[in-house]
Design a protein around this motif. Sequence first.
Motif, PDB file in Angstrom:
ATOM      1  N   ASN A 173       0.860  -1.185   0.000  1.00 41.26           N
ATOM      2  CA  ASN A 173       0.000   0.000   0.000  1.00 41.26           C
ATOM      3  C   ASN A 173       0.899   1.238   0.000  1.00 41.26           C
ATOM      4  O   ASN A 173       1.721   1.411   0.892  1.00 41.26           O
ATOM      5  CB  ASN A 173      -0.912  -0.012   1.229  1.00 41.26           C
ATOM      6  CG  ASN A 173      -1.896   1.124   1.249  1.00 41.26           C
ATOM      7  OD1 ASN A 173      -1.544   2.280   1.042  1.00 41.26           O
ATOM      8  ND2 ASN A 173      -3.145   0.789   1.528  1.00 41.26           N
ATOM      9  N   ARG A 174       0.729   2.104  -0.975  1.00 43.43           N
ATOM     10  CA  ARG A 174       1.596   3.272  -1.134  1.00 43.43           C
ATOM     11  C   ARG A 174       1.487   4.234   0.056  1.00 43.43           C
ATOM     12  O   ARG A 174       2.482   4.805   0.488  1.00 43.43           O
ATOM     13  CB  ARG A 174       1.243   4.007  -2.432  1.00 43.43           C
ATOM     14  CG  ARG A 174       2.134   5.173  -2.748  1.00 43.43           C
ATOM     15  CD  ARG A 174       1.775   5.829  -4.070  1.00 43.43           C
ATOM     16  NE  ARG A 174       1.656   4.885  -5.165  1.00 43.43           N
ATOM     17  CZ  ARG A 174       2.683   4.270  -5.747  1.00 43.43           C
ATOM     18  NH1 ARG A 174       3.895   4.486  -5.339  1.00 43.43           N
ATOM     19  NH2 ARG A 174       2.486   3.440  -6.742  1.00 43.43           N
ATOM     20  N   GLU A 175       0.310   4.429   0.605  1.00 47.63           N
ATOM     21  CA  GLU A 175       0.127   5.411   1.683  1.00 47.63           C
ATOM     22  C   GLU A 175       0.536   4.868   3.055  1.00 47.63           C
ATOM     23  O   GLU A 175       1.155   5.563   3.842  1.00 47.63           O
ATOM     24  CB  GLU A 175      -1.333   5.894   1.751  1.00 47.63           C
ATOM     25  CG  GLU A 175      -1.738   6.821   0.608  1.00 47.63           C
ATOM     26  CD  GLU A 175      -1.981   6.052  -0.691  1.00 47.63           C
ATOM     27  OE1 GLU A 175      -2.409   4.879  -0.618  1.00 47.63           O
ATOM     28  OE2 GLU A 175      -1.741   6.625  -1.761  1.00 47.63           O
ATOM     29  N   THR A 176       0.167   3.653   3.356  1.00 44.85           N
ATOM     30  CA  THR A 176       0.421   3.108   4.687  1.00 44.85           C
ATOM     31  C   THR A 176       1.669   2.243   4.758  1.00 44.85           C
ATOM     32  O   THR A 176       2.191   2.007   5.847  1.00 44.85           O
ATOM     33  CB  THR A 176      -0.766   2.264   5.170  1.00 44.85           C
ATOM     34  OG1 THR A 176      -0.892   1.115   4.317  1.00 44.85           O
ATOM     35  CG2 THR A 176      -2.056   3.079   5.175  1.00 44.85           C
ATOM     36  N   GLY A 177       2.116   1.725   3.639  1.00 47.67           N
ATOM     37  CA  GLY A 177       3.264   0.836   3.631  1.00 47.67           C
ATOM     38  C   GLY A 177       2.928  -0.591   4.029  1.00 47.67           C
ATOM     39  O   GLY A 177       3.816  -1.426   4.169  1.00 47.67           O
ATOM     40  N   ALA A 178       1.647  -0.871   4.230  1.00 46.54           N
ATOM     41  CA  ALA A 178       1.230  -2.227   4.598  1.00 46.54           C
ATOM     42  C   ALA A 178       1.527  -3.192   3.474  1.00 46.54           C
ATOM     43  O   ALA A 178       1.358  -2.867   2.290  1.00 46.54           O
ATOM     44  CB  ALA A 178      -0.260  -2.240   4.932  1.00 46.54           C
ATOM     45  N   VAL A 179       1.960  -4.381   3.828  1.00 49.02           N
ATOM     46  CA  VAL A 179       2.321  -5.403   2.843  1.00 49.02           C
ATOM     47  C   VAL A 179       1.337  -6.558   2.973  1.00 49.02           C
ATOM     48  O   VAL A 179       1.162  -7.119   4.054  1.00 49.02           O
ATOM     49  CB  VAL A 179       3.766  -5.906   3.068  1.00 49.02           C
ATOM     50  CG1 VAL A 179       4.134  -6.943   2.032  1.00 49.02           C
ATOM     51  CG2 VAL A 179       4.730  -4.740   3.037  1.00 49.02           C
ATOM     52  N   ASN A 180       0.692  -6.920   1.865  1.00 49.71           N
ATOM     53  CA  ASN A 180      -0.275  -8.023   1.841  1.00 49.71           C
ATOM     54  C   ASN A 180       0.142  -9.059   0.821  1.00 49.71           C
ATOM     55  O   ASN A 180       0.736  -8.729  -0.204  1.00 49.71           O
ATOM     56  CB  ASN A 180      -1.678  -7.519   1.501  1.00 49.71           C
ATOM     57  CG  ASN A 180      -2.213  -6.572   2.548  1.00 49.71           C
ATOM     58  OD1 ASN A 180      -2.107  -6.850   3.735  1.00 49.71           O
ATOM     59  ND2 ASN A 180      -2.741  -5.444   2.117  1.00 49.71           N
ATOM     60  N   ILE A 181      -0.219 -10.303   1.090  1.00 48.22           N
ATOM     61  CA  ILE A 181       0.042 -11.395   0.153  1.00 48.22           C
ATOM     62  C   ILE A 181      -1.294 -11.837  -0.413  1.00 48.22           C
ATOM     63  O   ILE A 181      -2.199 -12.191   0.333  1.00 48.22           O
ATOM     64  CB  ILE A 181       0.748 -12.577   0.844  1.00 48.22           C
ATOM     65  CG1 ILE A 181       2.074 -12.138   1.438  1.00 48.22           C
ATOM     66  CG2 ILE A 181       0.944 -13.721  -0.130  1.00 48.22           C
ATOM     67  CD1 ILE A 181       2.751 -13.203   2.278  1.00 48.22           C
ATOM     68  N   ASP A 182      -1.414 -11.806  -1.732  1.00 46.96           N
ATOM     69  CA  ASP A 182      -2.605 -12.307  -2.415  1.00 46.96           C
ATOM     70  C   ASP A 182      -2.331 -13.756  -2.791  1.00 46.96           C
ATOM     71  O   ASP A 182      -1.461 -14.040  -3.595  1.00 46.96           O
ATOM     72  CB  ASP A 182      -2.898 -11.481  -3.661  1.00 46.96           C
ATOM     73  CG  ASP A 182      -3.121 -10.012  -3.345  1.00 46.96           C
ATOM     74  OD1 ASP A 182      -3.643  -9.729  -2.249  1.00 46.96           O
ATOM     75  OD2 ASP A 182      -2.759  -9.170  -4.186  1.00 46.96           O
ATOM     76  N   ARG A 183      -3.097 -14.654  -2.198  1.00 45.39           N
ATOM     77  CA  ARG A 183      -2.877 -16.094  -2.438  1.00 45.39           C
ATOM     78  C   ARG A 183      -3.906 -16.633  -3.371  1.00 45.39           C
ATOM     79  O   ARG A 183      -4.999 -16.291  -3.437  1.00 45.39           O
ATOM     80  CB  ARG A 183      -2.905 -16.849  -1.124  1.00 45.39           C
ATOM     81  CG  ARG A 183      -1.791 -16.382  -0.202  1.00 45.39           C
ATOM     82  CD  ARG A 183      -1.759 -17.171   1.081  1.00 45.39           C
ATOM     83  NE  ARG A 183      -0.925 -16.535   2.048  1.00 45.39           N
ATOM     84  CZ  ARG A 183       0.366 -16.838   2.246  1.00 45.39           C
ATOM     85  NH1 ARG A 183       0.930 -17.759   1.540  1.00 45.39           N
ATOM     86  NH2 ARG A 183       1.070 -16.221   3.167  1.00 45.39           N
TER      87      ARG A 183
END
Length: 183
Positions: A173-183
């Motif tokens: 996420n560009r604004e929050t920096g959160a990293v998610n994995i799409d499985r």
Amino acid sequence: MNRARVLIGLSSSSRSRRDDIRHRGSIWHNGFTLLELLVSISIITLLIGTGIPAFRHFGRVQALEQAVDQVKGATLDARAYALGPRAQKPADVTSYEIRFDAIAQTYQLFEGNTPLANPIGLPAFVQFTSVTSPIQFSIANHGVVSLPTSGTITVTLSHRQLAPTTTRTLTVNRETGAVNIDR
């Protein structure tokens, strides 16, 4: 009558011998027949034959999962360094980033332009399918992604020995920096 006296006077060892003689023609036996052994061996062979490919597939999926988790961890490390106290950072450092090398199939964490560690390689047969490189977290903007400046930030990994549709995508996420994995 004479025969009855003989039977009554038999010892225990004679009785077991007598029982063996009596049941010799019946279905009682010790051990397994050749047919029973062949059936058992064929069932075991069938189970092993179907289990090995499933186990190989499971191992390949686990290698892909492990690689995407490691890349996620390195990306979160870069963000955590950018969010850390400014007093602990060199004055010339303005960002932390993770750089990907799709040719060498490696990634590396940087403090400004200085590498924090050696390049980390992906497991065997795991490869970057598409990469947004580098992903940079700005210190001045409190860990907000500063590079790339536009577009979706994704890193897609796949395993060369799995179906082409078996991929894992890391989205930042560009604004929050959160990293998610799409499985």
